[in-house]
Design an enzyme around this catalytic site. Structure first.
Site, short mmCIF file in Angstrom:
data_model
loop_
_atom_site.label_atom_id
_atom_site.label_comp_id
_atom_site.label_asym_id
_atom_site.label_seq_id
_atom_site.Cartn_x
_atom_site.Cartn_y
_atom_site.Cartn_z
CG ASP A 28 -2.27 1.33 0.74
OD1 ASP A 28 -1.90 1.94 0.27
OD2 ASP A 28 -3.30 0.91 2.09
CG ASP A 29 -0.24 4.64 -0.57
OD1 ASP A 29 -0.87 4.28 -1.54
OD2 ASP A 29 -0.07 5.68 -0.17
CB CYS A 64 -5.70 3.52 -2.24
SG CYS A 64 -4.55 3.64 -1.97
#
Length: 303
Positions: free
Chosen positions: A40-41, A80
């Site tokens: 995530d990121d 996202c």
């Protein structure tokens, strides 16, 4: 390390799998299982196998050594929800409807869950969702502590397990930041070298290392049930981290993603693919890999 160009999977995947029901799930020729783990990121280059020698990522690096590392993989957005939903649907955000962040796809949109269930797969998700509506993504919910139970629940029945971490998303509170020295860390040229930058970077690196631990646990769970040779194991990084030129931007650090695929029975260890591929290509590639028919109307193309 051998470099491969062009449409890489077509060079080494014969796609001649036996699609009949096989009672013994360990028998060569059974439909492959699938594990997809998503950071995530995480900026695409922030792991050892992608050239960052500072951040400790032994499991990601081992996966790359045992599989294929893609050098030119991209998402169409650096947010996202749109990124995840294009990955699962094989449709670009402007077509599936999920183009702002925290958005949902159009009602009736199908995803990898529908496509693989039709082929007899159990399809589960463990971790962050960030998609909607539920009818478009009817994953079986898999608690993180029960990954092994899901994987080994029914021998001989293929599964697809999507593991979605919350790391290394802000606020970078996971992992051991003391393992990194702010004074010694090298600051990328595109950043301004300040004490705040150094403090943020070491916390970010620590959370990547903690994500790497999660990935290692997934590898161990697959190994425990003896199907490593017939498991397509995919790691990808999502869009870039929330540093200048990363998340929320259309710069390379925002849209470029890490992508590593291991499938011991089909993919040569330590191989590298320079072909340009996108998140929307993942669904049609997996469908072809497991012997399914092409789905009309998808934006993606099989690798």
């Amino acid at each position: 390390m051998k470099t491969m160009t062009g449409w890489p999977f077509l060079l080494f995947l014969p796609f001649c799998m036996d699609l009949q029901a096989i009672e013994d799930g360990n028998k060569a020729g059974a439909r492959p299982d699938i594990v997809l783990i998503l950071a995530d990121d995480q900026t695409w280059s922030d792991s050892g196998c992608y050239g960052n020698s500072q951040v400790r990522t032994p499991n990601i690096d081992r996966l790359a050594a045992e599989g294929m590392r893609f050098t030119r993989a991209f998402t169409a957005t650096a947010m996202c929800a749109p990124t995840r939903q294009q990955l699962y649907t094989g449709l670009f955000p402007v077509r599936n409807g999920a183009y702002p962040n925290h958005s949902k796809v159009k009602p009736g949109t199908r995803s990898i869950v529908h496509f693989l269930r039709k082929l007899g797969y159990r399809v589960g998700l463990s971790g962050k969702k960030h998609f909607g509506p539920p009818d478009s993504f009817p994953f079986e919910n898999v608690p993180r502590a029960q990954l092994g139970k899901f994987i080994g629940r029914k021998k001989g029945e293929p599964y697809c397990l999507v593991v979605t971490s919350h790391s290394p998303h802000l606020p970078w509170t996971e992992g051991d930041a003391s393992a990194y020295d702010p004074a010694a860390v090298k600051i990328p040229a595109r950043f301004v070298d300040t004490p705040q930058t150094r403090a943020s970077l070491v916390k970010y690196y620590a959370e990547i290392t903690d994500f790497d631990r999660e990935l290692g646990e997934c590898l161990a769970a697959v190994k425990k049930f003896g199907r490593e040779e017939d498991t397509i194991f995919i790691y990808t990084s999502e869009q870039g981290a929330q540093f200048p030129g990363g998340k929320w931007t259309c710069y390379d650090m925002g849209l470029h993603v890490a992508l590593v695929v291991r499938w011991p029975r089909k993919i040569k260890a330590g191989s590298v693919a320079n072909a340009m591929v996108q998140y929307v290509d993942v669904v049609p590639t997996l469908l072809e890999a497991v012997g399914g028919s092409a789905v009309e109307g998808l934006d993606g193309r099989s690798f």
